[in-house]
Scaffold this motif. Structure first.
Motif, PDB file in Angstrom:
ATOM      1  N   VAL A   3     -37.326 -10.608 -20.737  1.00 53.37           N
ATOM      2  CA  VAL A   3     -36.420  -9.635 -20.144  1.00 53.37           C
ATOM      3  C   VAL A   3     -35.132 -10.384 -19.842  1.00 53.37           C
ATOM      4  O   VAL A   3     -35.141 -11.349 -19.085  1.00 53.37           O
ATOM      5  CB  VAL A   3     -37.007  -9.036 -18.857  1.00 53.37           C
ATOM      6  N   ILE A   4     -34.030  -9.966 -20.437  1.00 53.85           N
ATOM      7  CA  ILE A   4     -32.809 -10.741 -20.300  1.00 53.85           C
ATOM      8  C   ILE A   4     -31.701  -9.918 -19.670  1.00 53.85           C
ATOM      9  O   ILE A   4     -31.675  -8.688 -19.759  1.00 53.85           O
ATOM     10  CB  ILE A   4     -32.334 -11.286 -21.663  1.00 53.85           C
ATOM     11  N   SER A   5     -30.805 -10.627 -18.991  1.00 60.32           N
ATOM     12  CA  SER A   5     -29.570 -10.021 -18.489  1.00 60.32           C
ATOM     13  C   SER A   5     -28.466 -11.051 -18.666  1.00 60.32           C
ATOM     14  O   SER A   5     -28.714 -12.261 -18.644  1.00 60.32           O
ATOM     15  CB  SER A   5     -29.708  -9.610 -17.017  1.00 60.32           C
ATOM     16  N   TYR A   6     -27.248 -10.568 -18.837  1.00 59.45           N
ATOM     17  CA  TYR A   6     -26.118 -11.447 -19.099  1.00 59.45           C
ATOM     18  C   TYR A   6     -25.336 -11.658 -17.808  1.00 59.45           C
ATOM     19  O   TYR A   6     -24.945 -10.703 -17.148  1.00 59.45           O
ATOM     20  CB  TYR A   6     -25.240 -10.867 -20.196  1.00 59.45           C
ATOM     21  N   LYS A   7     -25.128 -12.941 -17.453  1.00 58.96           N
ATOM     22  CA  LYS A   7     -24.507 -13.298 -16.186  1.00 58.96           C
ATOM     23  C   LYS A   7     -23.103 -13.850 -16.387  1.00 58.96           C
ATOM     24  O   LYS A   7     -22.829 -14.567 -17.355  1.00 58.96           O
ATOM     25  CB  LYS A   7     -25.364 -14.357 -15.464  1.00 58.96           C
ATOM     26  N   GLN A  39     -21.733 -14.308 -26.949  1.00 57.64           N
ATOM     27  CA  GLN A  39     -22.752 -14.904 -27.804  1.00 57.64           C
ATOM     28  C   GLN A  39     -22.966 -16.378 -27.502  1.00 57.64           C
ATOM     29  O   GLN A  39     -24.017 -16.934 -27.816  1.00 57.64           O
ATOM     30  CB  GLN A  39     -22.370 -14.713 -29.275  1.00 57.64           C
ATOM     31  N   GLN A  40     -21.986 -17.024 -26.868  1.00 57.00           N
ATOM     32  CA  GLN A  40     -22.115 -18.434 -26.525  1.00 57.00           C
ATOM     33  C   GLN A  40     -22.796 -18.644 -25.181  1.00 57.00           C
ATOM     34  O   GLN A  40     -23.144 -19.768 -24.829  1.00 57.00           O
ATOM     35  CB  GLN A  40     -20.731 -19.083 -26.511  1.00 57.00           C
ATOM     36  N   MET A  41     -22.994 -17.549 -24.431  1.00 53.16           N
ATOM     37  CA  MET A  41     -23.617 -17.658 -23.110  1.00 53.16           C
ATOM     38  C   MET A  41     -25.128 -17.645 -23.225  1.00 53.16           C
ATOM     39  O   MET A  41     -25.706 -17.048 -24.117  1.00 53.16           O
ATOM     40  CB  MET A  41     -23.166 -16.499 -22.205  1.00 53.16           C
ATOM     41  N   GLU A  42     -25.779 -18.295 -22.261  1.00 52.17           N
ATOM     42  CA  GLU A  42     -27.228 -18.261 -22.164  1.00 52.17           C
ATOM     43  C   GLU A  42     -27.618 -17.144 -21.202  1.00 52.17           C
ATOM     44  O   GLU A  42     -27.280 -17.208 -20.017  1.00 52.17           O
ATOM     45  CB  GLU A  42     -27.775 -19.604 -21.654  1.00 52.17           C
ATOM     46  N   HIS A 247     -25.931  -6.532 -31.576  1.00 54.44           N
ATOM     47  CA  HIS A 247     -26.117  -7.620 -30.623  1.00 54.44           C
ATOM     48  C   HIS A 247     -26.654  -7.003 -29.343  1.00 54.44           C
ATOM     49  O   HIS A 247     -26.191  -5.951 -28.905  1.00 54.44           O
ATOM     50  CB  HIS A 247     -24.805  -8.361 -30.349  1.00 54.44           C
ATOM     51  N   MET A 248     -27.649  -7.666 -28.734  1.00 56.46           N
ATOM     52  CA  MET A 248     -28.283  -7.105 -27.543  1.00 56.46           C
ATOM     53  C   MET A 248     -27.314  -6.908 -26.390  1.00 56.46           C
ATOM     54  O   MET A 248     -27.532  -6.074 -25.512  1.00 56.46           O
ATOM     55  CB  MET A 248     -29.457  -7.982 -27.116  1.00 56.46           C
ATOM     56  N   GLY A 249     -26.213  -7.686 -26.376  1.00 54.38           N
ATOM     57  CA  GLY A 249     -25.258  -7.555 -25.288  1.00 54.38           C
ATOM     58  C   GLY A 249     -24.661  -6.168 -25.172  1.00 54.38           C
ATOM     59  O   GLY A 249     -24.305  -5.726 -24.080  1.00 54.38           O
ATOM     60  N   TYR A 250     -24.531  -5.454 -26.304  1.00 52.19           N
ATOM     61  CA  TYR A 250     -23.975  -4.099 -26.263  1.00 52.19           C
ATOM     62  C   TYR A 250     -24.820  -3.167 -25.388  1.00 52.19           C
ATOM     63  O   TYR A 250     -24.324  -2.155 -24.881  1.00 52.19           O
ATOM     64  CB  TYR A 250     -23.891  -3.511 -27.667  1.00 52.19           C
ATOM     65  N   LEU A 251     -26.108  -3.484 -25.229  1.00 55.87           N
ATOM     66  CA  LEU A 251     -27.000  -2.618 -24.457  1.00 55.87           C
ATOM     67  C   LEU A 251     -26.848  -2.819 -22.956  1.00 55.87           C
ATOM     68  O   LEU A 251     -27.300  -1.981 -22.176  1.00 55.87           O
ATOM     69  CB  LEU A 251     -28.459  -2.886 -24.847  1.00 55.87           C
ATOM     70  N   SER A 252     -26.225  -3.935 -22.549  1.00 47.26           N
ATOM     71  CA  SER A 252     -26.122  -4.255 -21.131  1.00 47.26           C
ATOM     72  C   SER A 252     -25.296  -3.209 -20.388  1.00 47.26           C
ATOM     73  O   SER A 252     -24.139  -2.942 -20.731  1.00 47.26           O
ATOM     74  CB  SER A 252     -25.486  -5.638 -20.955  1.00 47.26           C
ATOM     75  N   GLY A 253     -25.889  -2.611 -19.377  1.00 50.21           N
ATOM     76  CA  GLY A 253     -25.218  -1.575 -18.601  1.00 50.21           C
ATOM     77  C   GLY A 253     -25.547  -0.169 -19.037  1.00 50.21           C
ATOM     78  O   GLY A 253     -25.067   0.793 -18.445  1.00 50.21           O
ATOM     79  N   PHE A 254     -26.380  -0.040 -20.069  1.00 44.37           N
ATOM     80  CA  PHE A 254     -26.757   1.272 -20.570  1.00 44.37           C
ATOM     81  C   PHE A 254     -28.282   1.334 -20.729  1.00 44.37           C
ATOM     82  O   PHE A 254     -28.967   0.317 -20.710  1.00 44.37           O
ATOM     83  CB  PHE A 254     -26.091   1.547 -21.931  1.00 44.37           C
TER      84      PHE A 254
END
Length: 370
Positions: A3-7, A39-42, A247-254
């Motif tokens: 389960v991931i989230s971008y910080k 994409q460069q973030m962990e 990219h999974m980041g597009y899903l963040s917040g939705f």
């Protein structure tokens, strides 16, 4: 399942995709990051706490294929009762989802999370169209649309109802088809003229043949069983020139849903639609005749290209007093809307009564004037 989230690297706040800037924005320090920077973030990673996870890891007594089948059987029986539970990477709280949820929010800290296992492997989408309309714009358009409808119940656009507007990525299959077709038809041109008292009719009959290659693209099919079919198709089409690599980041917040309809279930339907379109194209190419009768038409599929895509939708549901669930949806890219709105029959009757009284009064006034 991870389960991931971008910080945010500046303040450790969550990053959410912003449709207006097409960048990832920190809700706390207002920092913004491009897709390349993200994409460069962990990402922060949480683990799976599914009650079946440990038993699956320990089940080594059978063959690999048998083990996979057994896991899926256990998953379908138990998860139908308790759902899937995951740990939030931010606060450790449990996030409970159903089998098709691919992105959600933590109920406690409201941190957006992506269930990476739901969008990986065979379920990894090929493409995505990011949201272009943010929640404020979606809310404004929703209110404008509803206020244009005179007989919608007030409860449908109450503040609490408006807060339920959700941005959801729905799964679709997008199909391109190459066809080869041939058509044989009989065409006629009829000319009528008069000379004196005599009318003449001339009929010329032609044999017409057409052959050609036809390319049909962007045939969209909903890939989620629980989605309302009219809702998912009513907001089409999308501008496919804006498609991005997933990219999974597009899903963040939705919110996001994973497909549970495979292409094998849709192939016949898609091929039939493509063949019907190809036949129309061939028929349309026969012009310049007063009448055309098709004798034979053959359409052959030569190539199919299937893309699994995530498409953006703003949606809100409402349970009417009649117990029926009503849906409103907006294309998250183009802004086109589709919905079946509830009707407040008290407003209808009141409006009808007012009209009747006005007509009666105008009738009396007209009678006195006469």
């Amino acid at each position: 399942m991870a389960v991931i989230s971008y910080k945010c690297p500046n303040c450790d706040g969550e990053l959410v995709f912003n449709p207006g800037t097409q960048k990832y924005r920190c809700e706390y320090c207002a920092s913004a990051f491009s897709q390349e920077e993200l994409q460069q973030m962990e990402p922060a990673v949480g683990g799976e706490t599914d009650p079946l996870a440990e038993s699956r890891r320990q089940n080594n007594s059978s063959t690999q294929e048998g083990e996979r089948n057994q896991e899926e059987t256990g998953r379908s029986s138990r998860e139908g009762e308790v759902g899937n539970s995951y740990s939030c990477p931010s606060c450790g709280a449990q996030i409970v989802t159903d089998d098709t949820t691919a992105a959600s929010f933590c109920y406690y800290c409201h941190n957006p999370v992506v269930l990476s296992g739901r969008v990986s492997g065979e379920f990894l989408p090929h493409k995505i169209i990011p949201f272009s309309i943010d929640k404020n714009q979606a809310t404004e358009r929703f209110l404008k649309y509803v206020h244009s409808k005179k007989f919608v119940p007030r409860a449908f656009f109450h503040r609490r109802q408006i807060e339920k507007i959700s941005g959801v990525y729905f799964p679709y299959w997008m199909v391109d088809v190459d066809l080869a077709g041939s058509l044989q038809a009989e065409a006629k041109n009829v000319r009528v003229w008069r000379r004196g008292d005599t009318e003449y009719t001339e009929t010329k009959v032609y044999r017409v043949e057409r052959e050609g290659n036809i390319h049909v693209e962007d045939l969209a099919r909903n890939a989620l069983k629980k989605a309302n079919h009219e809702l998912s198709s009513g907001i089409l089409p999308y501008d496919m020139s804006k498609v991005q690599d997933f990219h999974m980041g597009y899903l963040s917040g939705f919110l996001a849903e994973r497909r549970d309809i495979e292409r094998e279930e849709l192939e016949r339907e898609v091929q039939a639609e493509a063949a019907e379109y190809g036949e129309k194209i061939l028929k349309k190419s026969v012009q310049g005749y007063s009448h055309v009768s098709v004798r034979n038409c053959s359409i052959r599929c030569q190539r199919e290209n299937w893309d699994y895509m995530m498409l953006p939708v703003w949606t809100v549901t409402y349970k009417g007093k009649d117990g029926k669930m009503y849906y409103y949806s907006m294309n998250g890219q183009t802004g086109s809307v589709y919905g079946e709105l509830p009707i407040d029959y008290k407003k209808v009757w009141m409006f009808g009564g007012i009209v009747s009284v006005l007509v009666f009064i105008l009738g009396l006034i007209g009678g006195f004037l006469l």
